[in-house]
Motif scaffolding. Structure first.
Motif, short mmCIF file in Angstrom:
data_model
loop_
_atom_site.label_atom_id
_atom_site.label_comp_id
_atom_site.label_asym_id
_atom_site.label_seq_id
_atom_site.Cartn_x
_atom_site.Cartn_y
_atom_site.Cartn_z
N GLN A 101 96.03 13.48 -39.84
CA GLN A 101 95.81 12.36 -40.75
C GLN A 101 96.30 12.53 -42.30
N ALA A 104 99.58 12.92 -43.15
CA ALA A 104 100.28 11.74 -43.28
C ALA A 104 99.90 11.21 -44.60
N VAL A 130 106.66 14.66 -41.01
CA VAL A 130 107.08 14.53 -42.23
C VAL A 130 108.38 14.95 -42.71
#
Ligand SMILES: NC(=O)c1ccc[n+]([C@@H]2O[C@H](COP(=O)([O-])OP(=O)(O)OC[C@H]3O[C@@H](n4cnc5c(N)ncnc54)[C@H](OP(=O)(O)O)[C@@H]3O)[C@@H](O)[C@H]2O)c1
Length: 161
Positions: A101, A104, A130
């Motif tokens: 989390q 991100a 990513v």
């Protein structure tokens, strides 16, 4: 500068049941060498997965819980990724160390990614992608020595200008 450091399986998996899946001594040493002496920023789940505070690193945690009391003394609490980024702005270097989390949400603010890319898939419940997105360019790739049949590279990505 904000950097991210992560170890990723071939299928993007980075963890399972709030734990790391693999233990690769060379990767743990790489993580230690890079992050020692720096601020490390993490989500609450990752903090709570640590068996102890990592020596010689300042731990910052992100949580939405306004009354959150960290399990260890000395951990600095932030209530949004933006607050942590703002506080890190004047540091020479801070590392986001996960988990999914927080990778991100901090990715838009990161300047560099240190990704240990495993050449093997694992089953898990959290992922990191990513480095697969537009806007990052590989600037270095160093093959690891391998561990128990797992091969991997230490890869550095920088933001494309
Ligand atoms: N392979 C690797 O390199 C690596 C590295 C690190 C972690 N991991 C793995 O990743 C997993 C943990 O990742 P995760 O995604 O479950 O958890 P996480 O990112 O570590 O933490 C999530 C928590 O952070 C807080 N948070 C996240 N975004 C927020 C926001 N915008 N505002 C306020 N608080 C926010 C929330 O805490 P509250 O619920 O308290 O609000 C949320 O529940 C574990 O399996 C761990 O082993 C792998």
């Amino acid at each position: 500068m904000l950097a991210m450091i992560v170890a990723v399986a071939e299928n993007g998996v980075i963890g399972k049941d709030n734990q790391l899946i693999w233990r690769i001594p060379e990767d743990l040493a790489y993580f230690k060498q890079r992050t020692t002496g720096h601020v490390i920023i993490m989500g609450r789940n990752t903090l709570e997965s640590l068996p102890f505070l990592l020596p010689k690193r300042e731990h910052w945690v992100i949580t939405s819980q306004l009354d959150y009391i960290p399990p260890y003394e000395g951990v600095k609490v932030f209530h949004s990724p933006e607050d942590a980024v703002q506080a890190a702005k004047d540091l020479d270097l801070a590392y986001c160390i996960g988990g999914a989390q927080v990778y991100a949400s901090l990715a838009p603010y990161a300047d560099r990614l240190y990704v240990t890319e495993l050449h093997q898939s694992f089953e898990g419940d959290v992922e990191f992608h990513v480095h697969e997105q537009e806007g990052w360019q590989e600037v270095e790739r160093i093959p690891g020595a391998g561990h128990e049949g797992i091969s991997y590279d230490f890869v550095t990505y920088e933001r494309k200008i």
